[in-house]
Design an enzyme around this catalytic site. Structure first.
Site, PDB file in Angstrom:
ATOM      1  N   HIS A 173       0.827  -1.208   0.000  1.00  0.00           N
ATOM      2  CA  HIS A 173       0.000   0.000   0.000  1.00  0.00           C
ATOM      3  C   HIS A 173       0.853   1.246   0.000  1.00  0.00           C
ATOM      4  CE1 HIS A 173      -3.010  -2.744   2.178  1.00  0.00           C
ATOM      5  NE2 HIS A 173      -2.953  -2.970   0.894  1.00  0.00           N
ATOM      6  N   CYS A 220      -5.676   0.239 -19.042  1.00  0.00           N
ATOM      7  CA  CYS A 220      -5.288   1.043 -17.883  1.00  0.00           C
ATOM      8  C   CYS A 220      -4.233   0.382 -16.992  1.00  0.00           C
ATOM      9  CB  CYS A 220      -6.510   1.427 -17.061  1.00  0.00           C
ATOM     10  SG  CYS A 220      -7.366   0.020 -16.344  1.00  0.00           S
TER      11      CYS A 220
END
Ligand code: PEP
Ligand code: MG
Length: 747
Positions: free
Chosen positions: A364, A677
């Protein structure tokens, strides 16, 4: 522990303490220390060898060997007995040195054939600094207590070195943490940065390694450990019912904090003359040494827990810690073993770069660093021990290289590179508002990926025509409890406001796999990347999905709304998700909320299966976006998080490009808008080949738009298609070499 030697090591440490208080500095101090040790241990020789660089040891002070050899005699790591002590970090104790394995005679030291040799490593928290040696003519093996005494002295020397006790006139020593080091890690976010070290967890400096009053030190240790235990218990209490793994770590903390062995060893160290802080650090050093030798992941984690706990204890004892009052240096480069996304966000854009000793490309923290476009290098061994607050540092996020305290010539070259990049950015600014049309007249839409409010200011400056992927899970990941619907409404409203009418593709919650919400029940899975994630969670736990859909509709407040579902593997999943949207729309209408002006519902194609879905699916879906980070890992069966394999297969592999082309063709049959993407969209050569395969919309990080657009404006897709076709025809594995050649030959 024999009483006699207890006083022996205490006596030696007592003399050392007096020495530390004396006026002497630099070389003189080192000389006096070798004299003192030789005298106390009744040996003819005592020598201190320190590392000149990672591989070379240098004789820096001696009592008993030829004075002329000081700063001349050098040896490589592993060479001779001294080199072996350094290499293996282990004591060598022998009564007959010349017949010991690895012995090397060094005539320049005037070394007579001393029989006995005792060498101990000088190290601080796993960092190798040098070797301390005593030798004697008399043939004797040193006792366990003598070894202990010398080890403790070596540790105090390391501590003194850390404090700069040997820096001074005539020292001719390369003081620790002053020479330049190049460290290699893994690139996690590209870009280059120059700045100054900011340690996320500043190392605790022990200023009083030797105890004056052992009784008092014992009391201090006991008080600190008690405070530590209470703290851990409190953390456990607060965390009950929370994440299981987090609880396990805390349980391990509690176990160590109550460990009798740990306490006993520290008490013994104090009895032998160390201060409470030094005793804790000695244990910590040993745990680190073990950590570097253990390959079992579970054991390593536990040793890392012990390391953490020792740090906490040191902070309690010294009163040092995160709140030392130190100010962020100019151009701060954050150095940490690991950092959570929340902490990283607090620093925000004030950071120029980030270097992590551990970390991973998919963590993260990495996602946040990427979102903030801060150069990041992970897996940089030793960085937290090598770097000191304020050190000059260069971070090369493109190649994963860190230059700590760099030489002038390196700084020059690095600045040239940064200047060139800045120049390129300026060039890109001049084409920012130009539409992306290739030389053969093909228009390509360049849009950006986002996930944090912090990303939105890049929308106008990057030249992006909208947001092609808004990763909504980032907001969820950064919180420690499930956000409320009203909070989500406010967030999405701000995103749409900032986009000022440009299209924003909101991807619904993509959790699972590497993205674990700390407040949601964690399910242990053997293969999380193939597990319960993204739309699978959404369809099984409809409450969260409905809340998010409601929030999106309310935030749109009558504006156009675009929703995309991640990780759709078969048409039925998409249909079920779309039915949820329709139900939510009907409900919102009943409740009197304004409905979006238009609504587009799309799917991410991230599993090969969806590329083979019935044609009806392609007709039903409003648009498709290829999520190639995931698609590629499943296509090649190569985990995107696994350093061993993640770079093994080229995106420009002919088979993969053919697969992309197939998806383009299927979409073309039903006129289904298609975008791409994954990270590859932001790499100019990859983007060019994808466009040549027929992709007309690429979504990427804002910083990549300039370089991609610049290349597309100068290219002819027809020619690139031809090169790719030739490469296929020849049977090349990847089209990269052929495309690169063509680009080189055509300027
Ligand atoms: C992808 O998989 O390509 C993608 C864009 O999604 P994420 O990287 O968030 O999994
Ligand atoms: Mg994905």
């Amino acid at each position: 522990m024999a009483d006699g030697t207890e006083t022996e090591s205490r006596k030696l440490l007592g003399r050392l303490r007096e020495e530390m208080a004396s006026e002497a500095a630099g070389q003189e101090r080192l000389d006096r220390i070798t004299h003192l040790i030789a005298d106390s241990m009744r040996c003819e020789v005592c020598s201190i060898y320190l590392f000149r660089d990672e591989e070379t040891l240098e004789l820096c002070a001696t009592e008993g060997l030829a004075a002329e050899a000081v700063h001349k005699t050098r040896m490589r790591m592993g060479e001779g007995l001294v080199g072996r002590v350094a290499k293996y970090g282990q004591v060598i104790n022998t009564a007959d040195a010349p017949s010991e394995k690895g012995f090397r005679y060094m005539p320049e030291t005037g070394e007579e054939r001393f029989s006995s040799f005792l060498g101990v490593p000088i190290q601080r928290l796993g960092e190798k600094l040098g070797v301390l040696v005593v030798q004697s003519r008399e043939e004797r093996e040193f006792s366990a207590d003598e070894i202990y005494a010398l080890e403790v002295v070596a540790m105090v020397l390391a501590e003194m070195a850390e404090l700069g006790a040997f820096i001074g006139e005539g020292a001719a020593l390369s003081p620790l943490h002053q020479h330049s080091v190049v460290l290699k890690g893994g690139p996690a976010q590209e870009g280059s940065a120059e700045g100054h070290v900011w340690l996320h967890e500043p190392r605790v400096v022990v200023t009083n390694p030797i105890a004056e009053d052992p009784q008092r030190e014992l009391e201090r240790l006991n008080e600190a450990v008690e405070e530590l235990r209470v703290g851990v218990d409190k953390m456990l209490e607060i965390s009950q019912g929370g994440d299981k793994e987090h609880l396990q770590v805390l349980e391990a903390y509690r176990m160590f904090a109550n460990s009798k062995g740990w306490m006993r060893r520290m008490e013994e160290d104090i009895a032998r003359g160390l201060s409470a802080e030094a005793a804790v650090e000695k244990e910590q050093s040993q745990a680190r040494a073990r950590m570097s030798q253990v390959s079992d992941a579970y054991l390593r984690d536990r040793l890392a827990d012990l390391d953490d706990l020792s740090n906490r204890l040191l902070r309690i004892l010294t009163g040092q810690g995160n709140n030392t009052g130190a100010e962020l240096p100019p151009d701060p480069i954050l150095i940490a073993r690991n950092i959570g996304p929340g902490d990283l966000l607090e620093y925000g854009r004030s950071l120029k770069g980030i270097v992590l000793e551990e970390g991973s490309v998919g963590s993260h923290a990495t996602i946040v660093a990427r979102a903030l476009a801060i150069p990041l290098v992970v897996h940089v061994d030793r960085i937290t021990t090598e770097a000191l607050n304020g050190d000059h540092i260069l971070v090369d996020g493109d190649h994963g290289v860190v230059h700590l305290r760099p030489e002038e010539s390196v700084v020059g070259a690095f600045r040239d590179k940064i200047a060139m990049q800045a120049e390129a950015q300026e060039r890109y600014a001049s084409i920012r508002d130009k539409p992306t049309v290739t030389r053969d007249g093909q228009q390509i839409d360049l849009v950006m990926n986002a996930g944090l409010m912090a990303d939105l200011p890049s929308l106008p400056s990057s030249g992006a025509e909208g947001v092609g992927l808004f990763r909504t899970e980032l907001q969820f990941l950064l919180q420690n409890k499930m956000p409320k619907r009203s909070e989500l409404v406010a967030q999405y409203e701000r995103v749409l406001d900032a986009a000022m009418g440009k299209r924003v593709v909101f991807r619904t919650l993509d959790i699972g796999s590497d993205k674990v919400l700390p407040y949601m029940k964690h399910v242990a899975e053997p293969n999380p990347a193939l597990g319960w994630r993204a739309i699978r969670v959404g369809l099984d736990k409809k409450g969260v999905m409905r809340m998010q859909l409601q929030a999106l509709i309310r935030a749109a407040k009558g504006r156009p709304l675009t929703i995309m579902f991640p990780f759709v593997a078969q048409a039925e999943e998409f249909r079920a998700a779309r039915a949820e949207v329709e139900k939510t729309i009907a409900r919102e209408k009943r409740l009197g909320h304004t409905l979006p002006e238009t609504l587009e519902i799309g799917a991410m194609l991230e599993t090969p299966s969806l590329a083979f879905a019935p044609q009806k699916f392609f007709e039903e879906v409003d648009f498709i976006s290829i999520g190639a980070n995931d698609l590629k890992q499943f296509f090649f069966a190569a985990d995107r998080e696994n350093e061993l394999v993640r770079r093994r297969y080229d995106t420009l592999n002919v088979s993969f490009l053919s697969f992309i082309e197939r998806i383009v063709e299927r979409c073309a049959v039903s006129d289904t808008p298609l975008s791409f993407c994954g990270e590859d969209a932001g790499r100019p050569i990859e983007a060019l080949c994808l466009a040549a395969m027929g992709i007309r919309c690429l979504s990427m990080r804002p910083a990549s738009i300039g370089p991609v657009k610049s290349l597309l404006l100068r290219s002819d897709l027809g020619e690139i298609r031809k090169i790719i076709a030739d490469a296929r025809h020849r049977g090349d594995q990847s089209v990269r070499p052929a495309v690169m050649d063509w680009l080189r030959n055509n300027g």
